[in-house]
Design an enzyme around this catalytic site. Sequence first.
Site, short mmCIF file in Angstrom:
data_model
loop_
_atom_site.label_atom_id
_atom_site.label_comp_id
_atom_site.label_asym_id
_atom_site.label_seq_id
_atom_site.Cartn_x
_atom_site.Cartn_y
_atom_site.Cartn_z
N ARG A 1 4.47 8.42 1.12
CA ARG A 1 4.72 7.57 -0.21
C ARG A 1 6.15 7.11 -0.28
O ARG A 1 7.33 7.65 0.19
CB ARG A 1 4.31 8.47 -1.35
CG ARG A 1 2.97 9.01 -1.86
CD ARG A 1 2.93 9.80 -2.86
NE ARG A 1 1.68 10.34 -3.05
CZ ARG A 1 0.58 9.83 -3.70
NH1 ARG A 1 0.99 8.37 -4.37
NH2 ARG A 1 -0.59 10.24 -3.97
N ASN A 2 6.26 6.17 -1.11
CA ASN A 2 7.64 5.42 -1.39
C ASN A 2 8.13 4.64 -0.08
O ASN A 2 9.53 4.89 -0.18
CB ASN A 2 8.32 6.22 -2.13
CG ASN A 2 7.61 6.89 -3.43
OD1 ASN A 2 7.18 6.07 -4.15
ND2 ASN A 2 7.75 8.28 -3.78
N ARG A 3 7.58 4.81 0.91
CA ARG A 3 8.08 4.13 2.13
C ARG A 3 8.90 5.23 2.90
O ARG A 3 9.87 4.77 3.69
CB ARG A 3 8.92 2.78 1.92
CG ARG A 3 8.00 1.67 1.39
CD ARG A 3 6.92 1.16 2.61
NE ARG A 3 6.01 0.19 2.26
CZ ARG A 3 4.65 0.24 1.83
NH1 ARG A 3 4.23 1.32 1.38
NH2 ARG A 3 4.19 -0.74 1.53
N LEU A 4 9.04 6.58 2.27
CA LEU A 4 9.64 7.35 2.98
C LEU A 4 8.79 7.94 4.04
O LEU A 4 8.56 9.02 4.17
CB LEU A 4 10.17 8.61 2.20
CG LEU A 4 11.30 8.17 1.07
CD1 LEU A 4 11.55 9.14 0.20
CD2 LEU A 4 12.55 7.90 1.88
N LYS B 1 0.84 -1.23 0.06
CA LYS B 1 0.03 -0.03 -0.03
C LYS B 1 0.99 1.11 -0.06
O LYS B 1 1.73 1.27 0.75
CB LYS B 1 -1.02 -0.10 1.44
CG LYS B 1 -1.84 1.26 1.28
CD LYS B 1 -2.57 1.23 2.67
CE LYS B 1 -3.60 2.54 2.61
NZ LYS B 1 -4.16 2.50 3.66
#
Length: 215
Positions: free
Chosen positions: A191-194, A11
């Site tokens: 977003r983007n696991r940041l 997700k």
Amino acid sequence: MEKQILFDLRKDYKLKSLDVDSLASNPFEQFKLWFNEAVECELPEPNAMTLATATRDGKPSARIVLLKEYDERGFVFYTNYNGRKGEEISENPEVALLFTWLELERQIRIEGTIGRIDPAASDAYFQTRPRLSQIAAVASPQSYTVKDRAELEAKFAALAVQYEGKQIPRPANWGGYRVNPEVFEFWQGRRNRLHDRIRFKQMMIGEWRIERLAP
């Protein structure tokens, strides 16, 4: 096949962000803001929290308990003092809490020490519980082996008869604990696991250092 399904469960978090400049200066106030938002969004059991404890030699265990009170003294929940968590707390007062609100893409980690609250406060809270929950607290030898469910239900039924028309006293082995936080970590999915991770670390009573952590 199951491995591939798990690999594909992803997700992208994108609801909100978290910045040091937008935080309350006090972690209890920041907790209140996020907790109230979880309540206003009508999330299921927003006061459910994971409690992690450990034995004297560091063997961990975790379970869900319900937050019943909080202020700048700490976070209060109620349980059986003789169950596994009670035994571990008596050996090792270092604990951790985790609140997870997936719908808001948020979690809060809390680390600190724990102790029993005043017995009078436990007495007062016990009397606010539904009567059948009071009977269950008396009937259950929490965490100990029982023969079967029928044994528990028979004990529950007997106690219901015993206390019919009477006030049920709080059992001595049941009451409240307060977690006194030393560290808070507020996590907001991005977003983007940041992801955003902001930590409050207590330097002295009432004084907190705020740090951003890498995701």
